[in-house]
Design a protein around this motif. Structure first.
Motif, PDB file in Angstrom:
ATOM      1  N   LEU A  82       0.884  -1.070   0.016  1.00 12.56           N
ATOM      2  CA  LEU A  82       0.058   0.047  -0.010  1.00 12.56           C
ATOM      3  C   LEU A  82       1.030   1.249   0.076  1.00 12.56           C
ATOM      4  O   LEU A  82       0.716   2.285  -0.753  1.00 12.56           O
ATOM      5  CB  LEU A  82      -0.947   0.078   1.149  1.00 12.56           C
ATOM      6  CG  LEU A  82      -1.980   1.370   1.531  1.00 12.56           C
ATOM      7  CD1 LEU A  82      -2.736   1.481   0.184  1.00 12.56           C
ATOM      8  CD2 LEU A  82      -2.623   1.122   2.582  1.00 12.56           C
ATOM      9  N   GLY A  99       0.473   2.299  -3.615  1.00 14.84           N
ATOM     10  CA  GLY A  99      -0.937   2.784  -3.442  1.00 14.84           C
ATOM     11  C   GLY A  99      -2.084   1.661  -3.809  1.00 14.84           C
ATOM     12  O   GLY A  99      -3.207   1.708  -3.374  1.00 14.84           O
ATOM     13  N   LEU A 100      -1.631   0.290  -3.888  1.00 12.51           N
ATOM     14  CA  LEU A 100      -2.558  -0.696  -4.057  1.00 12.51           C
ATOM     15  C   LEU A 100      -2.782  -1.604  -2.621  1.00 12.51           C
ATOM     16  O   LEU A 100      -1.946  -1.440  -1.967  1.00 12.51           O
ATOM     17  CB  LEU A 100      -1.857  -1.731  -5.053  1.00 12.51           C
ATOM     18  CG  LEU A 100      -1.545  -1.401  -6.480  1.00 12.51           C
ATOM     19  CD1 LEU A 100      -0.871  -2.570  -7.045  1.00 12.51           C
ATOM     20  CD2 LEU A 100      -2.947  -1.451  -7.055  1.00 12.51           C
ATOM     21  N   VAL A 101      -4.201  -1.865  -2.707  1.00  8.79           N
ATOM     22  CA  VAL A 101      -4.633  -2.458  -1.395  1.00  8.79           C
ATOM     23  C   VAL A 101      -4.440  -4.101  -1.664  1.00  8.79           C
ATOM     24  O   VAL A 101      -5.285  -4.324  -2.444  1.00  8.79           O
ATOM     25  CB  VAL A 101      -6.069  -1.902  -0.923  1.00  8.79           C
ATOM     26  CG1 VAL A 101      -6.536  -2.818   0.223  1.00  8.79           C
ATOM     27  CG2 VAL A 101      -6.113  -0.550  -0.578  1.00  8.79           C
ATOM     28  N   LYS A 109      -6.433  -5.082  -5.083  1.00  7.85           N
ATOM     29  CA  LYS A 109      -7.599  -4.500  -5.704  1.00  7.85           C
ATOM     30  C   LYS A 109      -6.903  -3.925  -7.158  1.00  7.85           C
ATOM     31  O   LYS A 109      -5.835  -3.359  -7.039  1.00  7.85           O
ATOM     32  CB  LYS A 109      -8.310  -3.526  -5.046  1.00  7.85           C
ATOM     33  CG  LYS A 109      -9.067  -3.856  -3.756  1.00  7.85           C
ATOM     34  CD  LYS A 109      -9.616  -2.898  -2.985  1.00  7.85           C
ATOM     35  CE  LYS A 109     -10.531  -3.564  -2.056  1.00  7.85           C
ATOM     36  NZ  LYS A 109     -11.173  -2.406  -1.269  1.00  7.85           N
ATOM     37  N   GLU A 110      -7.718  -3.856  -8.375  1.00 10.10           N
ATOM     38  CA  GLU A 110      -7.016  -3.106  -9.172  1.00 10.10           C
ATOM     39  C   GLU A 110      -6.849  -1.699  -9.508  1.00 10.10           C
ATOM     40  O   GLU A 110      -6.024  -1.227  -9.904  1.00 10.10           O
ATOM     41  CB  GLU A 110      -7.861  -3.659 -10.616  1.00 10.10           C
ATOM     42  CG  GLU A 110      -7.906  -5.240 -10.676  1.00 10.10           C
ATOM     43  CD  GLU A 110      -8.625  -5.498 -12.338  1.00 10.10           C
ATOM     44  OE1 GLU A 110      -8.642  -4.520 -12.936  1.00 10.10           O
ATOM     45  OE2 GLU A 110      -8.924  -6.574 -12.298  1.00 10.10           O
ATOM     46  N   GLN A 111      -7.782  -1.023  -8.551  1.00 12.05           N
ATOM     47  CA  GLN A 111      -7.582   0.607  -8.514  1.00 12.05           C
ATOM     48  C   GLN A 111      -6.599   0.969  -7.325  1.00 12.05           C
ATOM     49  O   GLN A 111      -6.631   0.323  -6.290  1.00 12.05           O
ATOM     50  CB  GLN A 111      -8.810   0.847  -8.096  1.00 12.05           C
ATOM     51  CG  GLN A 111      -9.942   0.977  -9.374  1.00 12.05           C
ATOM     52  CD  GLN A 111     -10.926   2.213  -8.934  1.00 12.05           C
ATOM     53  OE1 GLN A 111     -11.918   1.584  -8.178  1.00 12.05           O
ATOM     54  NE2 GLN A 111     -11.236   3.257  -9.692  1.00 12.05           N
ATOM     55  N   VAL A 112      -5.823   1.871  -7.569  1.00 15.08           N
ATOM     56  CA  VAL A 112      -4.993   2.493  -6.485  1.00 15.08           C
ATOM     57  C   VAL A 112      -5.565   3.258  -5.840  1.00 15.08           C
ATOM     58  O   VAL A 112      -6.681   3.840  -5.982  1.00 15.08           O
ATOM     59  CB  VAL A 112      -4.169   3.456  -7.365  1.00 15.08           C
ATOM     60  CG1 VAL A 112      -3.033   4.320  -6.269  1.00 15.08           C
ATOM     61  CG2 VAL A 112      -3.146   2.723  -8.125  1.00 15.08           C
ATOM     62  N   SER A 113      -5.356   2.891  -4.443  1.00 16.18           N
ATOM     63  CA  SER A 113      -6.404   3.650  -3.346  1.00 16.18           C
ATOM     64  C   SER A 113      -5.744   4.518  -2.622  1.00 16.18           C
ATOM     65  O   SER A 113      -6.175   5.256  -1.805  1.00 16.18           O
ATOM     66  CB  SER A 113      -6.628   2.394  -2.199  1.00 16.18           C
ATOM     67  OG  SER A 113      -7.320   1.362  -2.880  1.00 16.18           O
ATOM     68  N   ALA A 114      -4.144   4.818  -2.747  1.00 15.73           N
ATOM     69  CA  ALA A 114      -3.673   5.711  -2.108  1.00 15.73           C
ATOM     70  C   ALA A 114      -2.394   6.263  -2.875  1.00 15.73           C
ATOM     71  O   ALA A 114      -1.904   5.767  -3.647  1.00 15.73           O
ATOM     72  CB  ALA A 114      -3.148   5.243  -0.724  1.00 15.73           C
ATOM     73  N   GLU A 148      -5.596  -7.831  -0.986  1.00 13.98           N
ATOM     74  CA  GLU A 148      -6.534  -8.297  -0.406  1.00 13.98           C
ATOM     75  C   GLU A 148      -6.384  -9.782   0.285  1.00 13.98           C
ATOM     76  O   GLU A 148      -6.851 -10.221   1.318  1.00 13.98           O
ATOM     77  CB  GLU A 148      -7.707  -8.446  -1.425  1.00 13.98           C
ATOM     78  CG  GLU A 148      -8.338  -7.380  -1.872  1.00 13.98           C
ATOM     79  CD  GLU A 148      -9.562  -7.484  -2.778  1.00 13.98           C
ATOM     80  OE1 GLU A 148      -9.373  -8.227  -3.703  1.00 13.98           O
ATOM     81  OE2 GLU A 148     -10.349  -6.641  -2.554  1.00 13.98           O
TER      82      GLU A 148
END
Length: 104
Positions: A32, A36-38, A75-80, A40
């Motif tokens: 992360l 920036g990836l979460v 998750k495919e979308q960057v979260s941070a 799972e």
């Protein structure tokens, strides 16, 4: 993969285990922070002992690292925001050291 700020090469996200963490938690946290990836799910796929030489600049004596590598579903979308430059590599473009992990 992330561009290591001191070694100036592309490596897997990585970091040191904090006192309150299990290694798998460290892997998810570092993923992360650095990309920036979460993550799972995480599964340990490799562990190595690595000799770290003296580092007078950091006042660190030679020591051993236990390098744990995890296969992480993220998750495919960057979260941070990412702390480090990062890039997806195809198998043929990834450094040779990481080629075996593409079979997982």
């Amino acid at each position: 993969m992330v561009r290591h700020p001191y070694l100036h090469q592309w490596l897997l996200p990585a970091g040191h285990v904090e006192p309150s963490e299990m290694p798998v938690q460290t892997a998810l946290r570092e993923l992360l922070e650095e990309t920036g990836l979460v993550g799972e799910q995480a599964q340990l796929v490799d562990a190595n002992l690595i000799k770290i030489p003296d580092n007078p600049l950091k006042k660190q004596a030679a020591h051993m690292h236990i390098d744990c590598r995890y296969l992480i579903t993220a998750k495919e979308q960057v979260s941070a925001p990412a702390e480090l430059p990062n890039h997806w590599f195809s198998q043929d473009k990834a450094p040779a050291e990481f080629q075996p992990y593409f079979k997982l």
